[in-house]
Design an enzyme around this catalytic site. Structure first.
Site, PDB file in Angstrom:
ATOM      1  N   TYR A  61       9.108 -77.226 -74.928  1.00  0.00           N
ATOM      2  CA  TYR A  61       8.501 -76.815 -76.221  1.00  0.00           C
ATOM      3  C   TYR A  61       8.065 -77.966 -77.091  1.00  0.00           C
ATOM      4  O   TYR A  61       8.645 -78.847 -77.629  1.00  0.00           O
ATOM      5  CB  TYR A  61       9.710 -76.035 -77.061  1.00  0.00           C
ATOM      6  CG  TYR A  61       9.047 -74.864 -77.718  1.00  0.00           C
ATOM      7  CD1 TYR A  61       9.306 -73.599 -77.435  1.00  0.00           C
ATOM      8  CD2 TYR A  61       8.633 -75.242 -78.964  1.00  0.00           C
ATOM      9  CE1 TYR A  61       8.980 -72.531 -78.136  1.00  0.00           C
ATOM     10  CE2 TYR A  61       8.099 -74.155 -79.954  1.00  0.00           C
ATOM     11  CZ  TYR A  61       8.364 -72.670 -79.506  1.00  0.00           C
ATOM     12  OH  TYR A  61       8.000 -71.690 -80.094  1.00  0.00           O
ATOM     13  N   ASP A 181      17.834 -68.770 -84.846  1.00  0.00           N
ATOM     14  CA  ASP A 181      17.005 -67.587 -84.895  1.00  0.00           C
ATOM     15  C   ASP A 181      17.302 -66.737 -83.912  1.00  0.00           C
ATOM     16  O   ASP A 181      18.174 -66.982 -83.074  1.00  0.00           O
ATOM     17  CB  ASP A 181      15.396 -67.988 -84.903  1.00  0.00           C
ATOM     18  CG  ASP A 181      15.045 -68.631 -83.762  1.00  0.00           C
ATOM     19  OD1 ASP A 181      15.654 -68.794 -82.820  1.00  0.00           O
ATOM     20  OD2 ASP A 181      13.845 -69.124 -83.818  1.00  0.00           O
ATOM     21  N   CYS A 182      16.546 -65.526 -83.536  1.00  0.00           N
ATOM     22  CA  CYS A 182      16.841 -64.623 -82.751  1.00  0.00           C
ATOM     23  C   CYS A 182      17.025 -64.896 -81.327  1.00  0.00           C
ATOM     24  O   CYS A 182      17.759 -64.816 -80.500  1.00  0.00           O
ATOM     25  CB  CYS A 182      16.265 -63.282 -82.938  1.00  0.00           C
ATOM     26  SG  CYS A 182      14.324 -63.248 -82.536  1.00  0.00           S
ATOM     27  N   HIS A 235      11.615 -59.840 -81.912  1.00  0.00           N
ATOM     28  CA  HIS A 235      13.020 -59.866 -81.878  1.00  0.00           C
ATOM     29  C   HIS A 235      13.732 -59.565 -80.622  1.00  0.00           C
ATOM     30  O   HIS A 235      13.211 -58.600 -79.902  1.00  0.00           O
ATOM     31  CB  HIS A 235      13.488 -58.631 -83.087  1.00  0.00           C
ATOM     32  CG  HIS A 235      15.035 -59.205 -83.545  1.00  0.00           C
ATOM     33  ND1 HIS A 235      15.295 -60.321 -84.087  1.00  0.00           N
ATOM     34  CD2 HIS A 235      16.160 -58.363 -83.217  1.00  0.00           C
ATOM     35  CE1 HIS A 235      16.840 -60.237 -84.144  1.00  0.00           C
ATOM     36  NE2 HIS A 235      17.266 -58.928 -83.691  1.00  0.00           N
ATOM     37  N   HIS A 247      23.353 -60.044 -82.367  1.00  0.00           N
ATOM     38  CA  HIS A 247      22.032 -60.761 -82.759  1.00  0.00           C
ATOM     39  C   HIS A 247      22.164 -61.582 -84.002  1.00  0.00           C
ATOM     40  O   HIS A 247      22.911 -61.430 -84.886  1.00  0.00           O
ATOM     41  CB  HIS A 247      20.880 -59.660 -82.888  1.00  0.00           C
ATOM     42  CG  HIS A 247      20.884 -58.719 -83.907  1.00  0.00           C
ATOM     43  ND1 HIS A 247      19.689 -58.176 -84.513  1.00  0.00           N
ATOM     44  CD2 HIS A 247      21.844 -58.261 -84.576  1.00  0.00           C
ATOM     45  CE1 HIS A 247      20.119 -57.410 -85.521  1.00  0.00           C
ATOM     46  NE2 HIS A 247      21.612 -57.434 -85.641  1.00  0.00           N
TER      47      HIS A 247
END
Length: 278
Positions: A61, A181-182, A235, A247
């Site tokens: 990433y 985050d999700c 999501h 979640h």
């Protein structure tokens, strides 16, 4: 880790700080995480974070980070290749300067991996990227000889790991016990059990084995998309069975368990599921 280098934003409001991060950060790299430098710009470097799969770069990433946060220690890299490692199993834990754990050095995250130097029973001596050897409690970690020795998880293993973070505040781009985050939540849960899945929800939704709604099993990842489930995926959560999902929803909430198909919002945007374990 940012999209691009910018001047630091000054504010005394923590909530405002968190909201400002939305759209500004890309991902997190944990202490000791390997990266490759792609570009340099003053005090900033663009790096690719290894083991965070993405179509954005073959190595990992890509994002910008302050150059001062990097360490280039050949000895640490060698130890990572040749020594067993500890894997942090609690949301966050402390490294200590001393064996008796009276002098805290640094708080580190779940899923952090550091080479094991010595095992004295209740305390473990580990190597750090640039700060020498530190101590950590044996109760806070698991020890593995290598990545491939991490046991294949069951769905219940994944769910129990996820539950450790209930009520943890959401953090945009987060992949750590300080906030998720999700997709950072689902990515990290699987990664801690030795399974590497894509970093972002939109890419997680194109890998693994597709699963029909009527065949959902515990541990499956559920995806949600704009335009009543037909648009771009935005999501992801993990199915727990009995219609429930765990979640990390958004910046105004914490990690939670919901009756996913009883929710008008999530049921209307359901876009499918993927399975990453047998």
């Amino acid at each position: 880790m940012k999209k691009q280098p910018k001047k630091a934003r000054k504010t005394t409001d923590f909530k405002d700080d968190k909201l400002w991060l939305v759209g500004e950060l890309q991902t997190q790299a944990l202490y000791g995480h390997e990266v490759t430098i792609l570009e340099e710009q003053g005090d900033w470097v663009k790096v690719a974070v290894h083991e965070q799969p993405t179509p954005k770069h073959d190595i990992g990433y890509p994002a910008w980070m302050p150059k001062k946060q990097l360490a280039n220690e050949a000895s640490f890299a060698s130890l990572k290749e040749n020594k067993p490692f500890v894997l942090v199993t609690k949301p966050t834990v402390w490294l200590y300067e001393d064996k008796h754990q009276r002098k805290p050095f640094m708080e580190i995250s779940f899923n952090t991996r550091l080479p094991l130097i010595a095992d004295t029973g209740d305390e473990l001596l580990v190597a750090t990227p640039s700060d020498g050897k530190k101590w950590i409690s044996a109760d806070d970690v698991d020890i593995y000889e290598s990545e491939d020795r991490i046991p294949a998880p069951t769905a219940d293993d994944l769910i129990e790991t996820g539950k450790k973070f209930l009520d943890l505040p959401y953090l945009w781009a987060g992949t750590s016990g300080f906030g998720f985050d999700c997709s950072g939540f689902t990515y990290t849960i699987f990664k801690a059990h030795g399974i590497t899945i894509p970093r972002d929800s939109s890419v997680q939704a194109t890998h693994g084995e597709p699963v029909e709604k009527e065949n959902l099993q515990k541990g499956d990842l559920l995806f949600f998309a704009y335009e009543e489930g037909k648009g771009a995926v935005h999501h992801v959560g993990m199915y727990m069975g009995d219609g429930k999902m765990i979640h990390s929803p958004n910046s105004s909430k914490t990690v939670e368990i919901i009756d996913v198909f009883e929710s008008d919002y999530y049921s209307s945007e359901y876009a499918g599921a993927r399975r990453y374990i047998e």
